[in-house]
Design a protein around this motif. Structure first.
Motif, PDB file in Angstrom:
ATOM      1  N   HIS A  36       0.835  -1.196   0.000  1.00  0.00           N
ATOM      2  CA  HIS A  36       0.000   0.000   0.000  1.00  0.00           C
ATOM      3  C   HIS A  36       0.876   1.254   0.000  1.00  0.00           C
ATOM      4  O   HIS A  36       0.552   2.250  -0.670  1.00  0.00           O
ATOM      5  N   GLN A  37       1.977   1.235   0.735  1.00  0.00           N
ATOM      6  CA  GLN A  37       2.867   2.382   0.746  1.00  0.00           C
ATOM      7  C   GLN A  37       3.485   2.613  -0.637  1.00  0.00           C
ATOM      8  O   GLN A  37       3.676   3.766  -1.059  1.00  0.00           O
ATOM      9  N   ILE A  38       3.814   1.521  -1.343  1.00  0.00           N
ATOM     10  CA  ILE A  38       4.329   1.664  -2.706  1.00  0.00           C
ATOM     11  C   ILE A  38       3.288   2.298  -3.608  1.00  0.00           C
ATOM     12  O   ILE A  38       3.603   3.150  -4.456  1.00  0.00           O
ATOM     13  N   THR A  39       2.025   1.900  -3.429  1.00  0.00           N
ATOM     14  CA  THR A  39       0.945   2.500  -4.219  1.00  0.00           C
ATOM     15  C   THR A  39       0.856   4.001  -3.964  1.00  0.00           C
ATOM     16  O   THR A  39       0.669   4.800  -4.890  1.00  0.00           O
ATOM     17  N   ILE A  40       0.999   4.400  -2.687  1.00  0.00           N
ATOM     18  CA  ILE A  40       0.966   5.821  -2.347  1.00  0.00           C
ATOM     19  C   ILE A  40       2.122   6.568  -3.001  1.00  0.00           C
ATOM     20  O   ILE A  40       1.955   7.663  -3.560  1.00  0.00           O
ATOM     21  N   LEU A  41       3.324   5.968  -2.960  1.00  0.00           N
ATOM     22  CA  LEU A  41       4.479   6.605  -3.587  1.00  0.00           C
ATOM     23  C   LEU A  41       4.288   6.741  -5.098  1.00  0.00           C
ATOM     24  O   LEU A  41       4.637   7.771  -5.682  1.00  0.00           O
ATOM     25  N   GLU A  42       3.763   5.714  -5.748  1.00  0.00           N
ATOM     26  CA  GLU A  42       3.536   5.796  -7.187  1.00  0.00           C
ATOM     27  C   GLU A  42       2.513   6.878  -7.517  1.00  0.00           C
ATOM     28  O   GLU A  42       2.631   7.578  -8.529  1.00  0.00           O
ATOM     29  N   ARG A  43       1.488   7.017  -6.665  1.00  0.00           N
ATOM     30  CA  ARG A  43       0.485   8.054  -6.879  1.00  0.00           C
ATOM     31  C   ARG A  43       1.097   9.442  -6.761  1.00  0.00           C
ATOM     32  O   ARG A  43       0.778  10.353  -7.517  1.00  0.00           O
ATOM     33  N   GLN A  44       2.017   9.617  -5.822  1.00  0.00           N
ATOM     34  CA  GLN A  44       2.663  10.916  -5.640  1.00  0.00           C
ATOM     35  C   GLN A  44       3.669  11.219  -6.746  1.00  0.00           C
ATOM     36  O   GLN A  44       3.845  12.369  -7.135  1.00  0.00           O
ATOM     37  N   LEU A  45       4.338  10.169  -7.237  1.00  0.00           N
ATOM     38  CA  LEU A  45       5.324  10.386  -8.288  1.00  0.00           C
ATOM     39  C   LEU A  45       4.675  10.795  -9.603  1.00  0.00           C
ATOM     40  O   LEU A  45       5.221  11.583 -10.362  1.00  0.00           O
ATOM     41  N   GLY A  46       3.493  10.225  -9.876  1.00  0.00           N
ATOM     42  CA  GLY A  46       2.826  10.547 -11.135  1.00  0.00           C
ATOM     43  C   GLY A  46       3.612  10.017 -12.313  1.00  0.00           C
ATOM     44  O   GLY A  46       3.943   8.834 -12.396  1.00  0.00           O
ATOM     45  N   ASP A  47       3.946  10.931 -13.248  1.00  0.00           N
ATOM     46  CA  ASP A  47       4.717  10.531 -14.434  1.00  0.00           C
ATOM     47  C   ASP A  47       6.213  10.479 -14.164  1.00  0.00           C
ATOM     48  O   ASP A  47       6.980  10.015 -15.014  1.00  0.00           O
ATOM     49  N   ALA A  48       6.644  10.982 -13.004  1.00  0.00           N
ATOM     50  CA  ALA A  48       8.079  10.964 -12.693  1.00  0.00           C
ATOM     51  C   ALA A  48       8.545   9.550 -12.402  1.00  0.00           C
ATOM     52  O   ALA A  48       7.793   8.717 -11.872  1.00  0.00           O
ATOM     53  N   ARG A  49       9.784   9.267 -12.763  1.00  0.00           N
ATOM     54  CA  ARG A  49      10.350   7.936 -12.546  1.00  0.00           C
ATOM     55  C   ARG A  49      11.195   7.920 -11.274  1.00  0.00           C
ATOM     56  O   ARG A  49      11.915   8.881 -11.000  1.00  0.00           O
ATOM     57  N   PRO A  50      11.098   6.854 -10.485  1.00  0.00           N
ATOM     58  CA  PRO A  50      11.963   6.763  -9.304  1.00  0.00           C
ATOM     59  C   PRO A  50      13.418   6.611  -9.726  1.00  0.00           C
ATOM     60  O   PRO A  50      13.723   6.020 -10.765  1.00  0.00           O
ATOM     61  N   LEU A  75       4.933  -9.521  -8.391  1.00  0.00           N
ATOM     62  CA  LEU A  75       5.445  -8.698  -7.300  1.00  0.00           C
ATOM     63  C   LEU A  75       5.097  -7.231  -7.530  1.00  0.00           C
ATOM     64  O   LEU A  75       4.941  -6.776  -8.660  1.00  0.00           O
ATOM     65  N   ARG A  76       4.982  -6.500  -6.436  1.00  0.00           N
ATOM     66  CA  ARG A  76       4.720  -5.060  -6.512  1.00  0.00           C
ATOM     67  C   ARG A  76       6.053  -4.328  -6.575  1.00  0.00           C
ATOM     68  O   ARG A  76       6.681  -4.028  -5.555  1.00  0.00           O
ATOM     69  N   LEU A  77       6.520  -4.058  -7.796  1.00  0.00           N
ATOM     70  CA  LEU A  77       7.822  -3.443  -7.991  1.00  0.00           C
ATOM     71  C   LEU A  77       7.666  -2.057  -8.598  1.00  0.00           C
ATOM     72  O   LEU A  77       6.676  -1.771  -9.293  1.00  0.00           O
ATOM     73  N   LEU A  78       8.646  -1.205  -8.333  1.00  0.00           N
ATOM     74  CA  LEU A  78       8.651   0.137  -8.910  1.00  0.00           C
ATOM     75  C   LEU A  78       9.145   0.149 -10.342  1.00  0.00           C
ATOM     76  O   LEU A  78       9.041   1.166 -11.026  1.00  0.00           O
ATOM     77  N   VAL A  79       9.730  -0.967 -10.793  1.00  0.00           N
ATOM     78  CA  VAL A  79      10.223  -1.076 -12.166  1.00  0.00           C
ATOM     79  C   VAL A  79       9.675  -2.357 -12.768  1.00  0.00           C
ATOM     80  O   VAL A  79       9.198  -3.245 -12.054  1.00  0.00           O
ATOM     81  N   ARG A  80       9.769  -2.456 -14.086  1.00  0.00           N
ATOM     82  CA  ARG A  80       9.286  -3.656 -14.774  1.00  0.00           C
ATOM     83  C   ARG A  80      10.252  -4.822 -14.563  1.00  0.00           C
ATOM     84  O   ARG A  80      11.456  -4.606 -14.373  1.00  0.00           O
ATOM     85  N   PRO A  81       9.747  -6.065 -14.617  1.00  0.00           N
ATOM     86  CA  PRO A  81      10.644  -7.228 -14.479  1.00  0.00           C
ATOM     87  C   PRO A  81      11.756  -7.238 -15.517  1.00  0.00           C
ATOM     88  O   PRO A  81      12.873  -7.653 -15.234  1.00  0.00           O
ATOM     89  N   GLU A  82      11.460  -6.758 -16.747  1.00  0.00           N
ATOM     90  CA  GLU A  82      12.494  -6.725 -17.784  1.00  0.00           C
ATOM     91  C   GLU A  82      13.641  -5.803 -17.389  1.00  0.00           C
ATOM     92  O   GLU A  82      14.797  -6.036 -17.739  1.00  0.00           O
ATOM     93  N   THR A  83      13.317  -4.737 -16.634  1.00  0.00           N
ATOM     94  CA  THR A  83      14.364  -3.815 -16.184  1.00  0.00           C
ATOM     95  C   THR A  83      15.280  -4.491 -15.182  1.00  0.00           C
ATOM     96  O   THR A  83      16.506  -4.316 -15.222  1.00  0.00           O
ATOM     97  N   ILE A  84      14.704  -5.287 -14.275  1.00  0.00           N
ATOM     98  CA  ILE A  84      15.518  -6.035 -13.308  1.00  0.00           C
ATOM     99  C   ILE A  84      16.472  -6.977 -14.033  1.00  0.00           C
ATOM    100  O   ILE A  84      17.677  -7.046 -13.717  1.00  0.00           O
ATOM    101  N   LEU A  85      15.959  -7.708 -15.031  1.00  0.00           N
ATOM    102  CA  LEU A  85      16.806  -8.658 -15.769  1.00  0.00           C
ATOM    103  C   LEU A  85      17.873  -7.916 -16.579  1.00  0.00           C
ATOM    104  O   LEU A  85      19.003  -8.395 -16.712  1.00  0.00           O
ATOM    105  N   ARG A  86      17.530  -6.723 -17.102  1.00  0.00           N
ATOM    106  CA  ARG A  86      18.532  -5.936 -17.845  1.00  0.00           C
ATOM    107  C   ARG A  86      19.632  -5.459 -16.915  1.00  0.00           C
ATOM    108  O   ARG A  86      20.812  -5.456 -17.274  1.00  0.00           O
ATOM    109  N   TRP A  87      19.268  -5.044 -15.709  1.00  0.00           N
ATOM    110  CA  TRP A  87      20.286  -4.660 -14.732  1.00  0.00           C
ATOM    111  C   TRP A  87      21.238  -5.813 -14.453  1.00  0.00           C
ATOM    112  O   TRP A  87      22.450  -5.627 -14.353  1.00  0.00           O
ATOM    113  N   HIS A  88      20.674  -7.019 -14.349  1.00  0.00           N
ATOM    114  CA  HIS A  88      21.527  -8.182 -14.059  1.00  0.00           C
ATOM    115  C   HIS A  88      22.448  -8.486 -15.231  1.00  0.00           C
ATOM    116  O   HIS A  88      23.631  -8.810 -15.041  1.00  0.00           O
TER     117      HIS A  88
END
Length: 265
Positions: A36-50, A75-88
Motif C-alpha cells: 500500500h505504501q508503494i501504491t501511495i508513492l507511485e500516486r505521488q510520483l505521477g509521471d516521474a520515474r523513481p 510482485l509489486r515493484l517500482l520497475v518492470r521485471p524486464e528492467t531487473i533482468l537488464r540490470w543483471h
C-alpha cells in the motif's frame, strides 16, 4: 560504491533476522502495508520515474534475477521485471569486461638483440623481404612472428617487401572471396552467468554469418561434429568453398581439418 553495497547487504541481513521470529500472519500484514505504501508513492510520483543508485540496482538485480518472469510480474515493484533482468545482464557484462581486460596493454616489445639482427639482415641483403628474413631467423632458432619482422622494418623506415612479386594478401582475399570462409570461437555469458563458447563462420563474399553451435564445453567431438554440419550445409546450399581461415586455437582437433580437407577445403 562497494562500501554502500556492503551497507545495504548488512541492513537487509538484519532485516531478514528480524523476520525470523514473526508469524506468517504478521509477515502477510507487513507485506500488504508495504504494497500500500508503494501504491501511495507511485500516486505521488505521477509521471516521474523513481531514481535508483548503482548500489540499489546491483542489490535488486542480485536479489530478484533468479525468480521467473511470471513471479516477478506478480510482485509489486517500482520497475518492470524486464528492467531487473537488464540490470543483471549489465552487471554480468561489466564483470566479464573487467576480468577480460589485459593486465598490461599491447604486445610486449621485441628484445633489442632480435631487432638489431633483423635490421642487420635487411641492410646486408637489400632484396630480402620480411618473409625471407623471418625464414632466416627460424633457421637460426629465433621464433618470432612474420608480422613482428614486418613491424621492425617498418619502424626503421625500411621497405618490408622491396621486391614482392607474389599476390598480396588483400588481392588474394578479393579474388577468392566467393570460395573463402573464416571461422572463430567467441565467448559470451547467458542470463544465469554461465560462460558458453560460440563457433561462427563468415562467408567473405556476402558477409553471411553461420553459427555452428554454442556449448559450455567445446570438446573435440563437438567441434568435429560442427565441421561435419558445416560441410553438409554448404553442400545443401550448393556452395563450393576452397579455403577456410582459422587461428591456432587448441579447440580445433586434427579431425576438424581432415573433414574439411575431404570436402576439398
Amino acid at each position: 560504491m562497494l562500501l554502500r553495497l556492503a551497507y545495504l547487504g548488512m541492513t537487509n541481513a538484519f532485516a531478514l533476522l528480524r523476520l525470523l521470529p514473526m508469524s506468517d500472519r504478521d509477515k502477510d500484514v507487513e507485506i500488504l502495508a508495504l504494497r500500500h505504501q508503494i501504491t501511495i508513492l507511485e500516486r505521488q510520483l505521477g509521471d516521474a520515474r523513481p531514481r535508483f543508485s548503482p548500489c540499489d540496482r546491483t542489490f535488486l538485480a542480485a536479489l530478484l534475477h533468479r525468480l521467473p518472469v511470471a513471479t516477478l510480474r506478480r510482485l509489486r515493484l517500482l520497475v518492470r521485471p524486464e528492467t531487473i533482468l537488464r540490470w543483471h545482464r549489465d552487471l554480468i557484462a561489466r564483470r566479464h569486461a573487467v576480468r577480460s581486460r589485459p593486465k598490461s596493454p599491447g604486445r610486449p616489445r621485441t628484445i633489442r638483440s632480435i631487432r638489431l639482427l633483423v635490421l642487420r639482415l635487411a641492410r646486408e641483403n637489400p632484396t630480402w623481404g620480411y618473409r625471407r628474413i623471418h625464414g632466416e631467423l627460424l633457421v637460426l632458432g629465433i621464433k618470432v612472428a612474420a608480422s613482428t619482422v614486418w613491424q621492425i622494418l617498418q619502424d626503421a623506415g625500411i621497405d618490408p617487401a622491396p621486391e614482392r612479386t607474389s599476390t598480396t594478401w588483400s588481392t588474394f582475399l578479393r579474388s577468392q572471396a566467393d570460395a573463402l570462409l573464416a571461422c572463430d570461437f567467441f565467448e559470451t555469458r547467458i542470463v544465469n552467468g554461465a560462460r558458453v563458447y560460440v563457433l561462427a563462420v563468415i562467408e567473405h563474399a556476402n558477409r553471411r554469418i553461420r553459427v555452428l553451435g554454442a556449448t559450455a564445453h567445446p570438446t573435440a567431438s563437438w567441434v568435429t561434429q560442427a565441421a561435419r554440419n558445416l560441410v553438409m550445409d554448404l553442400g545443401d546450399a550448393g556452395r563450393h568453398v576452397r579455403f577456410l581461415i582459422r587461428d591456432r586455437d587448441g579447440k580445433y582437433p586434427v579431425l576438424f581439418d581432415n573433414i574439411l580437407a575431404d570436402a576439398g577445403i
